[in-house]
Write a protein that holds these residues in place. Structure first.
Motif, PDB file in Angstrom:
ATOM      1  N   LEU A   4       0.839  -1.203   0.000  1.00 52.93           N
ATOM      2  CA  LEU A   4       0.000   0.000   0.000  1.00 52.93           C
ATOM      3  C   LEU A   4       0.870   1.248   0.000  1.00 52.93           C
ATOM      4  O   LEU A   4       0.553   2.235  -0.671  1.00 52.93           O
ATOM      5  N   SER A   8       0.951   4.487  -2.555  1.00 52.01           N
ATOM      6  CA  SER A   8       0.827   5.845  -2.002  1.00 52.01           C
ATOM      7  C   SER A   8       1.984   6.719  -2.462  1.00 52.01           C
ATOM      8  O   SER A   8       1.788   7.878  -2.864  1.00 52.01           O
ATOM      9  N   LEU A  33      -6.986   4.770  -3.718  1.00 55.24           N
ATOM     10  CA  LEU A  33      -6.138   5.695  -2.966  1.00 55.24           C
ATOM     11  C   LEU A  33      -6.329   7.086  -3.559  1.00 55.24           C
ATOM     12  O   LEU A  33      -6.538   7.219  -4.768  1.00 55.24           O
ATOM     13  N   LEU A 125      -5.526  -5.787  -2.526  1.00 56.64           N
ATOM     14  CA  LEU A 125      -5.381  -4.806  -1.445  1.00 56.64           C
ATOM     15  C   LEU A 125      -6.710  -4.106  -1.155  1.00 56.64           C
ATOM     16  O   LEU A 125      -7.060  -3.849  -0.007  1.00 56.64           O
ATOM     17  N   LYS A 129      -8.657  -4.083   2.273  1.00 57.09           N
ATOM     18  CA  LYS A 129      -9.103  -2.841   2.920  1.00 57.09           C
ATOM     19  C   LYS A 129     -10.589  -2.905   3.257  1.00 57.09           C
ATOM     20  O   LYS A 129     -11.019  -2.528   4.340  1.00 57.09           O
TER      21      LYS A 129
END
Length: 307
Positions: A4, A8, A33, A125, A129
């Motif tokens: 992650l 980012s 994101l 991912l 989440k």
């Protein structure tokens, strides 16, 4: 979480290179994101770009075989660039200064190349989440239930405030009634007090009036002081005092007027002293000063008689 962080960092790197106001990675219409210079506007912008992606899907449904690689919109002070990485993975960027299509396309394509081989990781991912968020949501009700049970237990134990309220003999309605009765009682007392005060004042005025009359009755009149009918000469000292008092009230001319009236009457006795003082008083034009003069000579004559 390391994966992650990779995404980012990549997204933040894109934002720095194009000076982006907002940038995000989308899986379908949902943001995976996002970065926004103004956090207060982040939710609004993610929704706007979700709507743009939805319109892209609609176009593809209407036109068979139509595949949209990117979408670009430019205004005077902004530009929106939406790039499809693969299938339902998108990168969206908004800049608010000096829109530059070539730079936007170049930097977004660079990011696309970094992410193209990680599509499955992104989806996994996102699933992780969502699962974590779901678990957190499930934990929240549990914590709320525990809190409610704790509060319920506290409610079962009467507080000191509740105990004190039980000991109070009146409820709110009764208290209001008591206060209302007290207010009426106070008003009645005020009325009674006003009547009593009025009566007291009236009685006091009557007493003062009575006392004043008694004093007036006790104070002898000028006639009584002179004991009219007695042919006794008035002392020289008394005449001199009368003369000085007369001059004080009427001025220097008083000496001439005094001597004139004295000469006209001849010898001043207690019998004609009243007539003499009346004639002197008539020479004083102001009523107030005249009364004052008569009061003063009464004192002079009374004092002379005591001697």
């Amino acid at each position: 979480m390391e994966d992650l962080k990779f995404y980012s960092d990549a997204l933040f790197d894109l934002a720095n290179k194009v000076n982006a106001y907002f940038t995000a990675i989308y899986i379908g219409e949902e943001p995976f994101l996002s970065y926004c210079r103004d956090k207060n506007k982040e939710n609004t912008l993610t929704e706007i770009l979700s709507l743009l992606i939805r319109k892209m899907y609609t176009s593809e449904e209407l036109i068979e075989g139509f595949g949209t690689e990117y979408a670009f919109a430019e205004g005077k002070d902004f530009a929106i660039f939406l790039l499809r990485i693969k299938d339902d993975i998108f990168v969206a960027t908004i800049i608010d200064e000096n829109p530059n299509f070539a730079l936007l396309k170049y930097e977004n394509e660079k990011l696309s190349k970094k992410l193209i081989d990680k599509i499955e990781d992104i989806k996994n991912l996102k699933g992780s989440k969502e699962q974590q968020e779901h678990m957190e949501k499930e934990e929240i009700p549990s914590e709320i239930e525990q809190l409610e049970e704790s509060l319920k237990e506290k409610e079962e134990v009467p507080s000191s405030k509740e105990i004190s309220e039980e000991e109070i003999p009146y409820d709110i309605e009764n208290l209001e009634e008591v206060l209302s009765n007290n207010e009426e009682s106070l008003k009645e007392q005020e009325k009674v007090s006003e009547k009593e005060n009025s009566s007291k004042i009236k009685n006091l005025e009557e007493e003062i009036s009575t006392e004043q009359k008694e004093i007036e009755e006790k104070v002898p009149s000028l006639e009584e002081i002179l004991e009219e009918g007695e042919d006794i000469p008035v002392e020289e000292d008394i005449l001199n005092e009368l003369k000085q008092e007369f001059i004080k009230e009427i001025g220097p001319v008083g000496k001439i007027l005094f001597n004139t009236h004295l000469k006209n009457l001849g010898k001043i006795t207690k019998k004609n002293l009243k007539l003499f003082t009346d004639k002197l008083a008539d020479e004083i034009p102001e009523e107030e000063r005249k009364l004052k003069f008569l009061q003063e000579i009464k004192s002079i004559i009374k004092g002379g008689n005591k001697e």
